[in-house]
Design a protein around this motif. Structure first.
Motif, PDB file in Angstrom:
ATOM      1  N   ARG A 108      31.153  66.793  86.208  1.00 35.49           N
ATOM      2  CA  ARG A 108      30.059  66.632  85.715  1.00 35.49           C
ATOM      3  C   ARG A 108      29.685  67.164  84.458  1.00 35.49           C
ATOM      4  O   ARG A 108      30.755  67.933  83.875  1.00 35.49           O
ATOM      5  CB  ARG A 108      29.245  67.601  86.826  1.00 35.49           C
ATOM      6  N   VAL A 109      28.819  66.553  83.570  1.00 37.40           N
ATOM      7  CA  VAL A 109      28.339  66.712  82.346  1.00 37.40           C
ATOM      8  C   VAL A 109      27.137  67.095  82.013  1.00 37.40           C
ATOM      9  O   VAL A 109      26.069  67.088  82.907  1.00 37.40           O
ATOM     10  CB  VAL A 109      28.825  65.533  81.260  1.00 37.40           C
ATOM     11  N   ALA A 110      26.910  67.735  80.844  1.00 40.91           N
ATOM     12  CA  ALA A 110      25.413  68.234  80.615  1.00 40.91           C
ATOM     13  C   ALA A 110      24.500  66.995  80.395  1.00 40.91           C
ATOM     14  O   ALA A 110      25.016  65.923  80.287  1.00 40.91           O
ATOM     15  CB  ALA A 110      25.446  69.128  79.273  1.00 40.91           C
ATOM     16  N   GLY A 111      23.124  67.420  80.380  1.00 40.23           N
ATOM     17  CA  GLY A 111      22.080  66.342  80.261  1.00 40.23           C
ATOM     18  C   GLY A 111      22.222  65.439  79.107  1.00 40.23           C
ATOM     19  O   GLY A 111      21.812  64.325  79.086  1.00 40.23           O
ATOM     20  N   ASP A 112      22.667  66.064  77.835  1.00 40.31           N
ATOM     21  CA  ASP A 112      22.919  65.408  76.683  1.00 40.31           C
ATOM     22  C   ASP A 112      24.066  64.509  76.466  1.00 40.31           C
ATOM     23  O   ASP A 112      24.229  64.007  75.450  1.00 40.31           O
ATOM     24  CB  ASP A 112      22.175  66.215  75.563  1.00 40.31           C
ATOM     25  N   GLU A 113      24.966  64.618  77.497  1.00 39.72           N
ATOM     26  CA  GLU A 113      26.188  63.696  77.382  1.00 39.72           C
ATOM     27  C   GLU A 113      26.250  62.630  77.905  1.00 39.72           C
ATOM     28  O   GLU A 113      25.405  62.193  78.867  1.00 39.72           O
ATOM     29  CB  GLU A 113      27.356  64.530  77.753  1.00 39.72           C
ATOM     30  N   ALA A 114      26.951  61.541  77.488  1.00 41.42           N
ATOM     31  CA  ALA A 114      27.187  60.323  78.287  1.00 41.42           C
ATOM     32  C   ALA A 114      27.636  60.445  79.516  1.00 41.42           C
ATOM     33  O   ALA A 114      28.622  61.130  79.690  1.00 41.42           O
ATOM     34  CB  ALA A 114      28.010  59.196  77.302  1.00 41.42           C
ATOM     35  N   ALA A 115      27.154  59.519  80.227  1.00 41.92           N
ATOM     36  CA  ALA A 115      27.608  59.627  81.759  1.00 41.92           C
ATOM     37  C   ALA A 115      27.524  58.228  82.312  1.00 41.92           C
ATOM     38  O   ALA A 115      26.576  57.459  82.009  1.00 41.92           O
ATOM     39  CB  ALA A 115      27.009  60.749  82.670  1.00 41.92           C
ATOM     40  N   SER A 116      28.109  57.788  83.536  1.00 39.77           N
ATOM     41  CA  SER A 116      28.112  56.522  84.267  1.00 39.77           C
ATOM     42  C   SER A 116      26.955  56.608  85.185  1.00 39.77           C
ATOM     43  O   SER A 116      26.300  55.582  85.556  1.00 39.77           O
ATOM     44  CB  SER A 116      29.263  56.164  84.778  1.00 39.77           C
ATOM     45  N   PHE A 117      26.519  57.853  85.815  1.00 41.66           N
ATOM     46  CA  PHE A 117      25.472  57.966  86.643  1.00 41.66           C
ATOM     47  C   PHE A 117      25.124  59.311  86.552  1.00 41.66           C
ATOM     48  O   PHE A 117      25.573  60.119  86.046  1.00 41.66           O
ATOM     49  CB  PHE A 117      26.064  57.520  88.022  1.00 41.66           C
ATOM     50  N   THR A 118      23.725  59.306  87.302  1.00 44.88           N
ATOM     51  CA  THR A 118      23.014  60.754  87.333  1.00 44.88           C
ATOM     52  C   THR A 118      22.701  60.944  88.913  1.00 44.88           C
ATOM     53  O   THR A 118      22.278  60.064  89.647  1.00 44.88           O
ATOM     54  CB  THR A 118      21.985  60.852  86.562  1.00 44.88           C
ATOM     55  N   VAL A 119      23.000  62.190  89.528  1.00 45.45           N
ATOM     56  CA  VAL A 119      22.523  62.591  90.654  1.00 45.45           C
ATOM     57  C   VAL A 119      21.198  63.159  90.632  1.00 45.45           C
ATOM     58  O   VAL A 119      21.197  64.382  89.998  1.00 45.45           O
ATOM     59  CB  VAL A 119      23.534  63.442  91.657  1.00 45.45           C
ATOM     60  N   TYR A 120      20.310  62.722  91.074  1.00 45.89           N
ATOM     61  CA  TYR A 120      18.829  63.170  91.131  1.00 45.89           C
ATOM     62  C   TYR A 120      18.373  63.940  92.326  1.00 45.89           C
ATOM     63  O   TYR A 120      18.736  63.470  93.307  1.00 45.89           O
ATOM     64  CB  TYR A 120      17.782  62.322  90.732  1.00 45.89           C
ATOM     65  N   LEU A 121      17.653  65.162  92.153  1.00 47.35           N
ATOM     66  CA  LEU A 121      17.047  65.661  93.102  1.00 47.35           C
ATOM     67  C   LEU A 121      15.582  65.634  93.163  1.00 47.35           C
ATOM     68  O   LEU A 121      15.098  66.112  92.081  1.00 47.35           O
ATOM     69  CB  LEU A 121      17.421  67.115  93.715  1.00 47.35           C
ATOM     70  N   ALA A 122      14.758  64.900  93.958  1.00 46.08           N
ATOM     71  CA  ALA A 122      13.309  64.439  93.433  1.00 46.08           C
ATOM     72  C   ALA A 122      12.514  64.514  94.657  1.00 46.08           C
ATOM     73  O   ALA A 122      12.719  64.593  95.941  1.00 46.08           O
ATOM     74  CB  ALA A 122      13.255  63.111  93.051  1.00 46.08           C
TER      75      ALA A 122
END
Length: 286
Positions: free
Chosen positions: A158-172
């Protein structure tokens, strides 16, 4: 004369007692009006806070006289549920702001070997959920030896929100999840409202209703909410890792994690993990 007593006029003692009795009634009435005698009328035994007795979670302390009259925001609720809890009590927000807060900082590398993929974790504002708590649970699931990182084929971080990532896990919230999934081509509506979670390219979207209320098959089987949370994270991230929906390989046996267990078990019993005995566990493709 020794031993003699001064005679007392008849009625003097009773008059004094009557005056003291009347005075006591007056004092008691004054104290009762001021609320100072309330403890006398409470039942014996330990005192119970009426708010705590009627509210499933601990009530916040009452504001002091100098506190602002404006309402306080609801406390975050994404901490891990008690071990045997099937659902969480309380109202689940149906919609939030549509904006997301990202869990800060980097987490540890999950898994021993294999290519490294980085992901972010985000929580919708207005959902009353805490991004750091949600991120901790996502990391605990994906870092488990029974999860996708447990067989040495993959590492995740897991990386911070302003870092490059291949996907995001959202809770909505359910309304936001419904819109996000629909934009990605997936309809998650059951009975007229967004019900399931989904994955669209680069996004594993967890429906807040399911995060707090589990699913019908899991509740009917009396499987704890914490286990359902492991399942839904593994399932949606599994889609992002290239996995498709599967069927039940053996009636009465554990369901592969890519079975749509939120909706049905297809003859299997709930199982939350991609691995069994350190090996990938799969069912027939659908």
């Amino acid at each position: 004369m020794i031993g003699s007593r001064t005679p007392v006029a008849p009625g003097n003692g009773s008059d004094r007692r009557r005056r003291w009795w009347l005075a006591g009634l007056v004092i008691a009435a004054v104290l009762l009006a001021a609320g100072m005698l309330l403890p006398v009328f409470l039942p014996s035994g330990p005192l119970v806070d009426p708010v705590a007795a009627l509210t499933p979670s601990a009530a916040p302390p009452a504001p002091s006289a100098s506190a602002s009259a404006s309402p306080s925001p609801a406390p975050p609720t994404s901490a891990a549920p008690p071990p045997n809890r099937l659902i969480l009590p309380g109202r689940v927000p149906a919609r939030g702001t549509g904006r997301f807060a990202y869990a800060p900082g980097r987490g540890p590398v999950l898994g021993r070997k294999g290519p490294l993929r980085r992901f972010r974790v985000a929580v919708e504002q207005g959902s009353n959920e805490d991004p750091a708590d949600f991120a901790a649970q996502v990391e605990a699931t994906l870092g488990d030896r029974r999860s996708w990182t447990g067989d040495g084929r993959l590492r995740l971080q897991r990386v911070a929100g302003d870092e490059a990532a291949s996907f995001t896990v959202y809770l909505a919230t359910r309304d936001t999840a419904g819109r996000m999934c629909r934009r990605g081509g997936t309809n998650i509506t059951v009975g007229g409202r967004p019900y399931t979670s989904c994955r669209v390219t680069g996004k594993a979207i967890i429906n807040l209703d399911r995060w707090r209320l589990s699913s019908r098959p899991y509740v009917a089987a009396r499987v704890p909410l914490a286990v359902y949370r492991d399942y839904v994270v593994n399932h949606e991230v599994g889609h992002e890792l290239g996995q498709s929906h599967q069927g039940c390989p053996k009636r009465g046996g554990p369901a592969p994690v890519m079975v749509q267990q939120t909706l049905m078990l297809r003859g299997c019993v709930p199982y939350a993990w991609p691995l069994r005995g350190a090996r990938r566990f799969a069912g027939p493709g659908l």
